[in-house]
Each structure stands twice: as C-alpha cells, then as structure tokens.
Design a protein around this motif. Structure first.
Motif, mmCIF file in Angstrom:
data_model
loop_
_atom_site.group_PDB
_atom_site.id
_atom_site.type_symbol
_atom_site.label_atom_id
_atom_site.label_comp_id
_atom_site.label_asym_id
_atom_site.label_seq_id
_atom_site.Cartn_x
_atom_site.Cartn_y
_atom_site.Cartn_z
ATOM 1 N N PHE A 1 0.826 -1.211 0.000
ATOM 2 C CA PHE A 1 0.000 0.000 0.000
ATOM 3 C C PHE A 1 0.865 1.268 0.000
ATOM 4 O O PHE A 1 0.521 2.265 -0.645
ATOM 5 N N LYS A 2 1.989 1.213 0.703
ATOM 6 C CA LYS A 2 2.886 2.375 0.757
ATOM 7 C C LYS A 2 3.485 2.701 -0.603
ATOM 8 O O LYS A 2 3.873 3.842 -0.865
ATOM 9 N N SER A 3 3.574 1.693 -1.461
ATOM 10 C CA SER A 3 4.230 1.897 -2.760
ATOM 11 C C SER A 3 3.258 2.307 -3.864
ATOM 12 O O SER A 3 3.692 2.630 -4.969
ATOM 13 N N LEU A 4 1.945 2.303 -3.597
ATOM 14 C CA LEU A 4 0.962 2.495 -4.668
ATOM 15 C C LEU A 4 1.019 3.885 -5.306
ATOM 16 O O LEU A 4 0.909 4.014 -6.528
ATOM 17 N N ASP A 5 1.188 4.928 -4.505
ATOM 18 C CA ASP A 5 1.214 6.275 -5.074
ATOM 19 C C ASP A 5 2.378 6.444 -6.046
ATOM 20 O O ASP A 5 2.206 6.970 -7.152
ATOM 21 N N SER A 6 3.555 6.000 -5.625
ATOM 22 C CA SER A 6 4.731 6.132 -6.504
ATOM 23 C C SER A 6 4.580 5.241 -7.745
ATOM 24 O O SER A 6 5.015 5.609 -8.835
ATOM 25 N N PHE A 7 3.930 4.085 -7.575
ATOM 26 C CA PHE A 7 3.683 3.201 -8.716
ATOM 27 C C PHE A 7 2.795 3.886 -9.752
ATOM 28 O O PHE A 7 3.090 3.878 -10.953
ATOM 29 N N LYS A 8 1.708 4.502 -9.296
ATOM 30 C CA LYS A 8 0.782 5.172 -10.220
ATOM 31 C C LYS A 8 1.468 6.343 -10.926
ATOM 32 O O LYS A 8 1.298 6.543 -12.135
#
Length: 370
Positions: A106-113
């Motif tokens: 979940f912590k990585s989702l913003d940077s992934f998007k």
C-alpha cells in the motif's frame, strides 16, 4: 503446521526480506511475459470491456508485486491507442494470505501510479487497487467479477501438509529416500487443492476470462527427481547434520514437512481437463538457474550488493530464507535460523560447483469456457 498462519514471505526490507531476495521470481515473471501478452491481447480484443478487473493471486510484497499489473495496463493502453478506443478503468485486486506484508504494498501504490502515468505519456484509465487477504483454495471474489487472473510461483504451495507422511523421516519434502506413500500423499493433496482452485476461479471469472498460472514444477514424471525438490533435499541435509550434532532433536525434524508440490506439465494438464471449466491454450516449460544473478546484468543492482553476485550459495540461501524462514521459526524456533542457513549456504555452494542447478517452471494459459 497451520499453513495459513505461517506461510508468508519475510516482510519488510531487511537483508533477509523477500523484497530484497526475489530476483529469481522476477526472472520467471520476465520469462513468461509473452504468454501473458497473448492472453491480455486476446482478452481485450474479444471482449472490449469498459472496466477490467485483474487479480494477482499470491502477490507477496516487494518489487515484483506490481510488475504484472503494470504490464497489463501498458498492453491494454497500447491496444486502445491502436484501435482508437477510450481507456477502460482498471480494478486491481492483490491477494495473498493474511500474514503477507500488505502495508508495504500500500505504501508503494502512489509512486507506482505516478511512474506508470509518466511512462504512458498519453495517459491511462483510472486505477483502483484493493488488497484481498485470504486463501485462494476457496472463494475470494464475487461471481463473474474478474476478467484476468495471474499467479506466479504461488500455486505450488499446498493448503496444508498432506496427511499420512509421518514416516518421511529425515526429509522435509519428497526426497530420494522418501517412502512411496509420501509421494502419493503429496500428489493427492495437489490434486485436491488445484482442482478446488480451478472450481473457485471458474465461478469468479467472466465467460472468456483468462488465467495465466506459473508453478515451480519439474520436467520428470518422478516426483522425487532432482528437478523437483532438490533444493529442499539439500536443506534437509543441513537439518540432519544439526540433528547428528544434537542441535535439533530428531523427532523435530521427522515431524517437519513442507506444504509444497512441484507438479509436472502432465499433472497440471490432467487437473485442468478433469475440472472441465477451462480451455487450455498454452502449456509451456521454462527454466532459470538457482542463482538468479547468473547471466544477469550486475549493473542493474546497487554497488553494495555487487560483492555477492558471484557467491551463488549465498544468493540461493538468501532466496530460500526469504521464503522458508517463517515456517522454520514456527517449527524449530528462532534460535537455530542463523546456523541452519550458514550450513545450508555451504552445502549449496558445494553442490552448485559440481552440478547444473535449475528451477523448472510450468506455465499454463487458460480461458474460461462459455
């Protein structure tokens, strides 16, 4: 062993974490990309849905978790540009057992998007992510709610240790010294589990939906062959040495069996045919070296890890530790872990210097029948 409680990869980002020791699994995902491209392209072109629901089963955590999701969206967006279609919306479901490190995902989702949007200059459709904890050996999603299901290096894990393997002394899986009933018990458990998996996914996928599944498997029809569970047989060697030296009690080792089965292509194909809900479009076998750094560009990795690239025994031991440590701790306790993997590394280094050591992968592309 309560598998749902102890079967999870090492979380976090430490030196023994799955996030830092899953290059082999990444290589397998890269190897099987052409099969997924075929599945995604045929799925989209045959259905042209306005909303696409994608599930990754056994997603784990770390750099591999969103690889296939990224690939899926890029392929669909490219097709949309070529066909002059509006981008669909994407519903992404990430499934694993409750002990999985979902927080790290979940912590990585913003940077992934953000990264995905930067790479796709013309933009992408809206993406909605959900974490879905639970065993895939049961229903996980509503009826006919999914278009595409992916699972890589998860389905060789069984729902439980097979019953009737109490006489598998000195082994932790099907070994060269295992009695014949042990191999039979493991195979029957695989049959029950995979059949149930197929039945549940058949209810959750739309008609014409696709599945791409990759198992750690074997080429041989002999379940005790080296191309199946040899890496676990060498771990048993390390544990047996510790029994001889009184570090581990013999009865502790004799009651420890891994809930895993490495199927042959024919065994996978047979269960798909028997269950009957899916057409099998492709069934392929591939292989990767145990040491995932072999034939890999060292420049792609941080300089502080470059000293480990040539140490195959260390690399494989770390990969196995990221996978097996929670099960070993649950059964033997935490105190023996460093000793086990130190011995295991030495055994691996010795064997890998004398033999070609490869993981065999079985990948199947399935379509939900109408």
């Amino acid at each position: 062993m309560k598998v749902a409680q102890v079967l999870h990869m090492n979380g976090g980002v430490g030196h023994a974490s799955y996030a830092n020791n899953s290059l082999l699994q990444q290589k397998v995902i890269c190897l099987t990309k052409p099969i997924r491209e075929e599945a995604i392209t045929s799925l989209y072109c045959n259905t042209v849905p306005r909303s696409l629901a994608v599930a990754d089963l056994g997603c784990s955590s770390g750099p591999n978790t969103l690889l296939v999701v990224s690939e899926f969206i890029k392929i669909v967006e490219k097709l949309c540009r070529e066909l002059n279609h509006k981008s669909p919306e994407y519903k992404v479901f990430l499934n694993d057992l409750p002990g999985n490190d979902f927080n790290n995902i979940f912590k990585s989702l913003d940077s992934f998007k953000e990264k995905l949007c930067d790479e796709m200059e013309s933009g992408i459709g809206p993406c909605y992510f959900s974490g879905v904890p639970g065993s895939f050996y049961g229903r996980v999603f509503p009826n006919q709610s999914l278009h595409f299901v992916h699972s890589s290096y998860s389905l060789h894990w069984l729902s439980k240790v097979p019953e009737g393997v109490d006489n598998n002394r000195g082994n932790v899986y099907i070994g060269s010294t295992s009695p014949t009933n042990v191999a039979r018990a493991y195979y029957e458990q695989f049959q029950r589990d995979f059949s149930l998996f197929l039945k549940c996914r058949a209810e959750e996928l739309v008609k014409g939906g696709r599945m791409v599944l990759t198992f750690l498997g074997r080429r041989s029809d002999d379940p005790s062959s080296k191309d199946g569970g040899y890496v676990w047989e060498l771990m048993a060697t390390a544990l047996n040495d510790m029994v001889l030296q009184g570090i581990i009690k013999e009865e502790q080792l004799d009651t420890f069996n891994i809930p895993l089965y490495t199927p042959s292509p024919s065994e996978v194909k047979l269960e798909v045919l028997k269950e009957g809900s899916f057409a099998s479009n492709r069934l392929e076998v591939s292989e990767v070296n145990w040491n995932a750094f072999d034939d890999w560009n060292a420049l792609e990795f941080e300089s502080e890890r470059s000293d480990t690239l040539s140490d195959g025994g260390y690399n494989v031991a770390q990969c196995m530790r990221a996978v097996a440590e929670p099960m070993l701790v649950s059964h033997f306790g935490e105190a023996i872990i460093e000793e086990v993997f130190s011995r295991y590394q030495q055994i691996l280094t010795d064997r890998m210097s004398k033999e070609q050591t490869k993981c065999i992968n079985v990948t199947v592309l399935l379509t939900r029948k109408a």
